[in-house]
Design a protein around this motif. Structure first.
Motif, PDB file in Angstrom:
ATOM      1  N   CYS A  75       0.477  -1.133  -0.340  1.00 58.72           N
ATOM      2  CA  CYS A  75      -0.047  -0.155   0.145  1.00 58.72           C
ATOM      3  C   CYS A  75       0.697   1.097   0.363  1.00 58.72           C
ATOM      4  CB  CYS A  75      -0.568   0.190   1.255  1.00 58.72           C
ATOM      5  SG  CYS A  75      -2.467  -0.956   1.046  1.00 58.72           S
ATOM      6  N   GLU A 114       2.145   2.062  -3.251  1.00 54.93           N
ATOM      7  CA  GLU A 114       1.318   1.853  -4.195  1.00 54.93           C
ATOM      8  C   GLU A 114       0.746   4.159  -4.345  1.00 54.93           C
ATOM      9  OE1 GLU A 114      -1.808  -0.648  -3.895  1.00 54.93           O
ATOM     10  OE2 GLU A 114      -1.363  -1.508  -5.238  1.00 54.93           O
ATOM     11  N   ARG A 115       1.213   4.042  -3.071  1.00 56.59           N
ATOM     12  CA  ARG A 115       0.707   5.579  -2.860  1.00 56.59           C
ATOM     13  C   ARG A 115       1.866   6.176  -2.866  1.00 56.59           C
ATOM     14  NH1 ARG A 115       1.291   8.952   2.019  1.00 56.59           N
ATOM     15  NH2 ARG A 115      -0.125  10.212   1.708  1.00 56.59           N
ATOM     16  N   GLN A 116       3.231   6.112  -2.671  1.00 61.02           N
ATOM     17  CA  GLN A 116       4.070   6.871  -3.287  1.00 61.02           C
ATOM     18  C   GLN A 116       4.606   6.883  -4.732  1.00 61.02           C
ATOM     19  OE1 GLN A 116       6.411   8.036  -1.356  1.00 61.02           O
ATOM     20  NE2 GLN A 116       5.380   8.209   0.134  1.00 61.02           N
ATOM     21  N   GLY A 117       4.105   5.702  -5.486  1.00 61.58           N
ATOM     22  CA  GLY A 117       3.343   6.476  -6.880  1.00 61.58           C
ATOM     23  C   GLY A 117       2.615   6.634  -7.411  1.00 61.58           C
ATOM     24  N   ARG A 118       1.544   6.911  -6.673  1.00 62.12           N
ATOM     25  CA  ARG A 118       0.269   7.414  -6.875  1.00 62.12           C
ATOM     26  C   ARG A 118       0.578   9.281  -7.098  1.00 62.12           C
ATOM     27  NH1 ARG A 118      -2.620   5.121  -4.012  1.00 62.12           N
ATOM     28  NH2 ARG A 118      -3.298   6.801  -1.806  1.00 62.12           N
ATOM     29  N   ILE A 119       1.483   9.345  -6.142  1.00 64.30           N
ATOM     30  CA  ILE A 119       2.244  10.847  -5.016  1.00 64.30           C
ATOM     31  C   ILE A 119       2.673  11.285  -6.162  1.00 64.30           C
ATOM     32  CG2 ILE A 119       3.551  12.340  -3.819  1.00 64.30           C
ATOM     33  CD1 ILE A 119       2.742  10.361  -1.329  1.00 64.30           C
ATOM     34  N   ARG A 120       3.882  10.493  -6.507  1.00 62.90           N
ATOM     35  CA  ARG A 120       5.116  10.915  -7.873  1.00 62.90           C
ATOM     36  C   ARG A 120       4.311  10.946  -9.146  1.00 62.90           C
ATOM     37  NH1 ARG A 120       8.806   7.063  -5.271  1.00 62.90           N
ATOM     38  NH2 ARG A 120       7.857   5.173  -6.473  1.00 62.90           N
ATOM     39  N   ALA A 121       2.796  10.429  -9.540  1.00 62.15           N
ATOM     40  CA  ALA A 121       2.299  10.310 -10.766  1.00 62.15           C
ATOM     41  C   ALA A 121       1.435  12.352 -10.852  1.00 62.15           C
ATOM     42  CB  ALA A 121       1.528   9.697 -11.123  1.00 62.15           C
ATOM     43  N   GLN A 122       0.924  12.390  -9.337  1.00 60.10           N
ATOM     44  CA  GLN A 122       0.001  13.300  -8.875  1.00 60.10           C
ATOM     45  C   GLN A 122       1.018  14.882  -9.298  1.00 60.10           C
ATOM     46  OE1 GLN A 122      -1.465  12.705  -5.352  1.00 60.10           O
ATOM     47  NE2 GLN A 122      -3.212  12.141  -6.039  1.00 60.10           N
ATOM     48  N   THR A 136      -3.851  18.439  -4.842  1.00 58.95           N
ATOM     49  CA  THR A 136      -3.739  17.326  -5.569  1.00 58.95           C
ATOM     50  C   THR A 136      -5.056  16.904  -7.069  1.00 58.95           C
ATOM     51  OG1 THR A 136      -5.280  15.951  -4.248  1.00 58.95           O
ATOM     52  CG2 THR A 136      -2.097  15.185  -4.015  1.00 58.95           C
ATOM     53  N   GLY A 158      -4.045   6.249   2.574  1.00 65.93           N
ATOM     54  CA  GLY A 158      -4.012   7.118   1.909  1.00 65.93           C
ATOM     55  C   GLY A 158      -5.473   7.400   1.470  1.00 65.93           C
TER      56      GLY A 158
END
Length: 382
Positions: free
Chosen positions: A49, A52-60, A146, A307
């Motif tokens: 989790c 995944e959250r770190q990846g989502r933050i980088r994408a944002q 975000t 998240g």
């Protein structure tokens, strides 16, 4: 004959005891194995989790940059009126991340920041006389929102939320303009801070509620005779401070040693003079419950919902959400990053906060090498 019977009974008893012990031991081993397997599964789920959250933050973050670049290219052909605005300075704050940044100004008196002005846009002479005021207003941009991409869409397609969740109402909703939510049609914030000193192109501030890297659009002196309104009325829920306060803040016996170790690498770039002063800052920050609405209402559910997004008063649950991890005791461990250091803590069902340890935060990279530090505060003019 009786002796033979006694021996037989003793043998039966011994065999029965051995069998019982074997069964108990086997069950104990099975239970231990199940507990270890469940703990391993839980840790694996938490790590997944978090990744995944770190990846989502980088994408944002990448999306924000792309949206801003796109907006700049389209601004000349826009059918709406726009105005030429650009940041005049950037904040270097003790709040390394959004999580833990106070929801309102002056709640944490020890919260320090340096506002570094862009000398190409703001000559040092622009700051002359500001040191004569005790406080100033700061107009800034909620640059870490975000949902910034929504602002560049047509209103009919932006899906902008008219109501947001309010922490003091335990998640109850109010119209965005009746709150200080960062998620607004124009993501502009207004705050007040204490003016500590003016040095060249830098303004030293305290009592701030600004995250590190915040772009500033303007500052204005605070004028008590017109900025302080006698008899001003607010809703009852606004003054319900106990909703967001905690019962107590304490530190474990191991905390001091871990702070001393972390201080060795952080001292030169810290805004604080000593580990004790930094410890006082931690206590002031955690005197308020910095968790999101969902984490306060369902703390253990967030182990599987890291998240979770909810908008709140000044810092939304999305912006203020934090990763939780399970301790051996079964309690949730939360993290607060201040001055580039990661503080881990627990909070029990009665609202008692226990700060466990601190370590240098490897996930926080300073935005530039030239940082404000305590020496600038120490040498500030009286």
């Amino acid at each position: 004959m009786p002796s033979i019977l006694a021996l037989a009974l003793a043998a039966v008893f011994s065999a029965s005891s051995a069998i019982s012990f074997y069964i108990w031991k086997k069950r104990q081993i099975d239970y231990d194995s199940k507990v270890k397997a469940l703990q391993k599964s839980l840790n694996s789920a938490l790590e997944k989790c978090a990744a995944e959250r770190q990846g989502r933050i980088r994408a944002q973050q990448a999306l924000r940059k792309a949206v801003v670049a796109q907006a700049q290219t389209k601004s000349e052909n826009s059918d709406t009126t726009s105005y030429p605005m650009a940041p005049i300075g950037i904040v270097q704050s003790c709040f390394s991340t959004r999580n833990g940044t106070p929801r309102q100004p002056l709640l944490v008196p020890l919260a320090r920041a340096c506002l570094i002005f862009d000398s190409t846009r703001v000559p040092p002479a622009s700051l002359e006389g500001l040191e004569e005021y005790s406080h100033c207003w700061i107009i800034y941009v909620f640059h870490l929102n975000t949902d910034l991409e929504k602002l560049w869409k047509h209103p009919s397609k932006s899906k902008f939320k008219a109501k947001v969740r309010v922490p003091r109402l335990k998640g109850g909703r109010r119209g965005v303009f009746a709150t200080r939510s960062p998620h607004r049609p124009c993501p502009i914030g207004l705050t007040v801070a204490k003016v500590e000193a003016v040095q060249g192109n830098m303004l030293l501030l305290s009592g701030v509620d600004l995250v590190d890297g915040t772009p500033v659009l303007d500052i204005k002196p605070y004028l008590p005779y017109c900025d302080s309104i006698e008899g001003a009325v607010v809703p009852a829920w606004v003054t319900a401070d106990s909703v967001l306060s905690v019962a107590s803040v304490s530190f474990t016996d191991d905390f001091s040693s871990s702070l001393a170790d972390s201080w060795k690498s952080a001292e030169k770039k810290s805004l604080y003079s000593s580990p004790d002063e930094l410890k006082s800052l931690v206590k002031q920050v955690l005197s308020w419950d910095i968790r999101s609405v969902s984490q306060r209402n369902r703390p253990h559910n967030n182990l599987l919902k890291i998240g979770t997004v909810d908008a709140s008063d000044n810092t939304s649950d999305l912006d203020n959400s934090q990763d939780g991890e399970a301790a051996d005791s079964g309690e949730l461990i939360y993290h607060l990053v201040l001055d580039g250091m990661d503080f881990s803590y627990e909070i029990d069902g009665n609202g008692n906060v226990i700060v466990k340890e601190v370590r240098h935060s490897s996930s926080i990279s300073l935005r530039n090498e030239k940082r404000c530090n305590y020496l600038m505060w120490k040498d500030k003019p009286e």
